[in-house]
Write a protein that holds these residues in place. Structure first.
Motif, PDB file in Angstrom:
ATOM      1  N   GLU A  30       0.834  -1.211   0.000  1.00 30.24           N
ATOM      2  CA  GLU A  30       0.000   0.000   0.000  1.00 30.24           C
ATOM      3  C   GLU A  30       0.868   1.260   0.000  1.00 30.24           C
ATOM      4  O   GLU A  30       0.650   2.185  -0.787  1.00 30.24           O
ATOM      5  N   ILE A  31       1.858   1.293   0.847  1.00 31.61           N
ATOM      6  CA  ILE A  31       2.735   2.463   0.941  1.00 31.61           C
ATOM      7  C   ILE A  31       3.522   2.646  -0.350  1.00 31.61           C
ATOM      8  O   ILE A  31       3.657   3.769  -0.855  1.00 31.61           O
ATOM      9  N   ILE A  32       4.034   1.552  -0.910  1.00 36.72           N
ATOM     10  CA  ILE A  32       4.775   1.639  -2.170  1.00 36.72           C
ATOM     11  C   ILE A  32       3.880   2.151  -3.289  1.00 36.72           C
ATOM     12  O   ILE A  32       4.298   2.998  -4.096  1.00 36.72           O
ATOM     13  N   ALA A  33       2.641   1.673  -3.355  1.00 32.42           N
ATOM     14  CA  ALA A  33       1.716   2.133  -4.400  1.00 32.42           C
ATOM     15  C   ALA A  33       1.420   3.625  -4.251  1.00 32.42           C
ATOM     16  O   ALA A  33       1.381   4.358  -5.248  1.00 32.42           O
ATOM     17  N   ILE A  34       1.246   4.086  -3.034  1.00 37.28           N
ATOM     18  CA  ILE A  34       0.979   5.510  -2.800  1.00 37.28           C
ATOM     19  C   ILE A  34       2.188   6.358  -3.175  1.00 37.28           C
ATOM     20  O   ILE A  34       2.058   7.412  -3.819  1.00 37.28           O
ATOM     21  N   VAL A  41       2.692  11.508 -10.404  1.00 36.89           N
ATOM     22  CA  VAL A  41       1.863  12.703 -10.586  1.00 36.89           C
ATOM     23  C   VAL A  41       2.678  13.984 -10.420  1.00 36.89           C
ATOM     24  O   VAL A  41       2.478  14.953 -11.149  1.00 36.89           O
ATOM     25  N   ILE A  42       3.628  13.988  -9.501  1.00 36.51           N
ATOM     26  CA  ILE A  42       4.365  15.221  -9.189  1.00 36.51           C
ATOM     27  C   ILE A  42       5.556  15.446 -10.110  1.00 36.51           C
ATOM     28  O   ILE A  42       5.750  16.553 -10.612  1.00 36.51           O
ATOM     29  N   VAL A  43       6.367  14.417 -10.333  1.00 31.68           N
ATOM     30  CA  VAL A  43       7.610  14.587 -11.088  1.00 31.68           C
ATOM     31  C   VAL A  43       7.312  14.569 -12.589  1.00 31.68           C
ATOM     32  O   VAL A  43       6.753  13.605 -13.105  1.00 31.68           O
ATOM     33  N   PRO A  44       7.696  15.619 -13.296  1.00 31.98           N
ATOM     34  CA  PRO A  44       7.425  15.647 -14.735  1.00 31.98           C
ATOM     35  C   PRO A  44       8.338  14.681 -15.492  1.00 31.98           C
ATOM     36  O   PRO A  44       9.413  14.324 -15.027  1.00 31.98           O
ATOM     37  N   ILE A  45       7.903  14.305 -16.676  1.00 32.93           N
ATOM     38  CA  ILE A  45       8.701  13.437 -17.531  1.00 32.93           C
ATOM     39  C   ILE A  45       9.769  14.308 -18.184  1.00 32.93           C
ATOM     40  O   ILE A  45       9.457  15.300 -18.842  1.00 32.93           O
ATOM     41  N   CYS A  77      -1.683  14.188 -19.143  1.00 35.61           N
ATOM     42  CA  CYS A  77      -2.624  13.077 -19.357  1.00 35.61           C
ATOM     43  C   CYS A  77      -1.912  11.738 -19.295  1.00 35.61           C
ATOM     44  O   CYS A  77      -2.426  10.767 -18.718  1.00 35.61           O
ATOM     45  N   LEU A  78      -0.716  11.678 -19.864  1.00 36.84           N
ATOM     46  CA  LEU A  78       0.069  10.444 -19.818  1.00 36.84           C
ATOM     47  C   LEU A  78       0.456  10.096 -18.386  1.00 36.84           C
ATOM     48  O   LEU A  78       0.370   8.928 -17.976  1.00 36.84           O
ATOM     49  N   ARG A  79       0.843  11.096 -17.601  1.00 38.98           N
ATOM     50  CA  ARG A  79       1.208  10.845 -16.199  1.00 38.98           C
ATOM     51  C   ARG A  79       0.006  10.341 -15.406  1.00 38.98           C
ATOM     52  O   ARG A  79       0.137   9.450 -14.573  1.00 38.98           O
ATOM     53  N   MET A  80      -1.166  10.903 -15.644  1.00 38.47           N
ATOM     54  CA  MET A  80      -2.369  10.425 -14.954  1.00 38.47           C
ATOM     55  C   MET A  80      -2.712   8.998 -15.369  1.00 38.47           C
ATOM     56  O   MET A  80      -3.163   8.194 -14.547  1.00 38.47           O
ATOM     57  N   THR A  81      -2.492   8.679 -16.630  1.00 39.36           N
ATOM     58  CA  THR A  81      -2.745   7.312 -17.100  1.00 39.36           C
ATOM     59  C   THR A  81      -1.792   6.329 -16.438  1.00 39.36           C
ATOM     60  O   THR A  81      -2.189   5.214 -16.086  1.00 39.36           O
ATOM     61  N   ILE A  82      -0.549   6.724 -16.253  1.00 41.99           N
ATOM     62  CA  ILE A  82       0.419   5.855 -15.587  1.00 41.99           C
ATOM     63  C   ILE A  82       0.088   5.726 -14.102  1.00 41.99           C
ATOM     64  O   ILE A  82       0.232   4.654 -13.508  1.00 41.99           O
ATOM     65  N   ALA A  83      -0.375   6.792 -13.466  1.00 45.01           N
ATOM     66  CA  ALA A  83      -0.650   6.779 -12.027  1.00 45.01           C
ATOM     67  C   ALA A  83      -1.947   6.057 -11.682  1.00 45.01           C
ATOM     68  O   ALA A  83      -2.100   5.572 -10.556  1.00 45.01           O
ATOM     69  N   ALA A  84      -2.879   5.967 -12.611  1.00 41.61           N
ATOM     70  CA  ALA A  84      -4.196   5.388 -12.325  1.00 41.61           C
ATOM     71  C   ALA A  84      -4.137   3.959 -11.772  1.00 41.61           C
ATOM     72  O   ALA A  84      -4.831   3.664 -10.782  1.00 41.61           O
ATOM     73  N   PRO A  85      -3.329   3.047 -12.317  1.00 43.04           N
ATOM     74  CA  PRO A  85      -3.292   1.699 -11.727  1.00 43.04           C
ATOM     75  C   PRO A  85      -2.762   1.681 -10.291  1.00 43.04           C
ATOM     76  O   PRO A  85      -3.237   0.897  -9.461  1.00 43.04           O
ATOM     77  N   VAL A  87      -3.045   4.150  -8.063  1.00 43.86           N
ATOM     78  CA  VAL A  87      -4.097   4.699  -7.205  1.00 43.86           C
ATOM     79  C   VAL A  87      -5.188   3.648  -6.985  1.00 43.86           C
ATOM     80  O   VAL A  87      -5.676   3.468  -5.859  1.00 43.86           O
ATOM     81  N   THR A  88      -5.542   2.931  -8.047  1.00 45.07           N
ATOM     82  CA  THR A  88      -6.546   1.867  -7.926  1.00 45.07           C
ATOM     83  C   THR A  88      -6.059   0.776  -6.975  1.00 45.07           C
ATOM     84  O   THR A  88      -6.823   0.291  -6.133  1.00 45.07           O
ATOM     85  N   LEU A  89      -4.790   0.399  -7.104  1.00 50.33           N
ATOM     86  CA  LEU A  89      -4.227  -0.611  -6.203  1.00 50.33           C
ATOM     87  C   LEU A  89      -4.276  -0.137  -4.758  1.00 50.33           C
ATOM     88  O   LEU A  89      -4.644  -0.909  -3.855  1.00 50.33           O
ATOM     89  N   ALA A  90      -3.931   1.113  -4.512  1.00 52.43           N
ATOM     90  CA  ALA A  90      -3.956   1.649  -3.146  1.00 52.43           C
ATOM     91  C   ALA A  90      -5.368   1.637  -2.576  1.00 52.43           C
ATOM     92  O   ALA A  90      -5.584   1.293  -1.413  1.00 52.43           O
ATOM     93  N   ILE A  91      -6.348   1.975  -3.394  1.00 47.67           N
ATOM     94  CA  ILE A  91      -7.739   1.974  -2.918  1.00 47.67           C
ATOM     95  C   ILE A  91      -8.218   0.548  -2.650  1.00 47.67           C
ATOM     96  O   ILE A  91      -8.863   0.275  -1.634  1.00 47.67           O
TER      97      ILE A  91
END
Length: 106
Positions: A30-34, A41-45, A77-85, A87-91
């Motif tokens: 959980e902590i690793i996923a968060i 989300v924070i660090v730009p590509i 948008c790409l960063r949000m797409t990468i972060a979505a799994p 966030v889902t795992l954490a939830i």
């Protein structure tokens, strides 16, 4: 017969230890996923919109600026797409962690 009764008495203790181990493992995941979701989300590509930015600096035209802004929006948008799994795992991990939490001793 005494050996079997000792084994039967030890079963609840083993399951309690196993639950505690799974609880800790789920907390670590959980902590690793968060953390991963936060960093994504924070660090730009790096260098994602660099070519468009340099083009806009060398030729400050409205079209170059529009291309640069579109590339920036595409990156977010790409960063949000990468972060979505993550966030889902954490939830989804929050549910078993809530269910298996240790009882408070009051």
């Amino acid at each position: 017969m005494e050996g079997n009764s000792a084994y039967i008495a030890a079963e609840p203790r083993r399951s309690k230890i196993t639950n505690r181990i799974w609880y800790r493992v789920l907390w670590v995941v959980e902590i690793i996923a968060i953390v991963i979701a936060t960093f994504v989300v924070i660090v730009p590509i790096q260098d994602y919109a660099l070519r468009e930015f340099k083009e806009w600096l060398s030729h400050p035209l409205p079209e170059a600026f529009t291309a640069f802004r579109n590339k920036q929006q595409e990156e977010s948008c790409l960063r949000m797409t990468i972060a979505a799994p993550f966030v889902t795992l954490a939830i989804l991990l929050a549910l078993p962690l809530y269910r298996w939490r240790p009882n408070s001793k009051s």
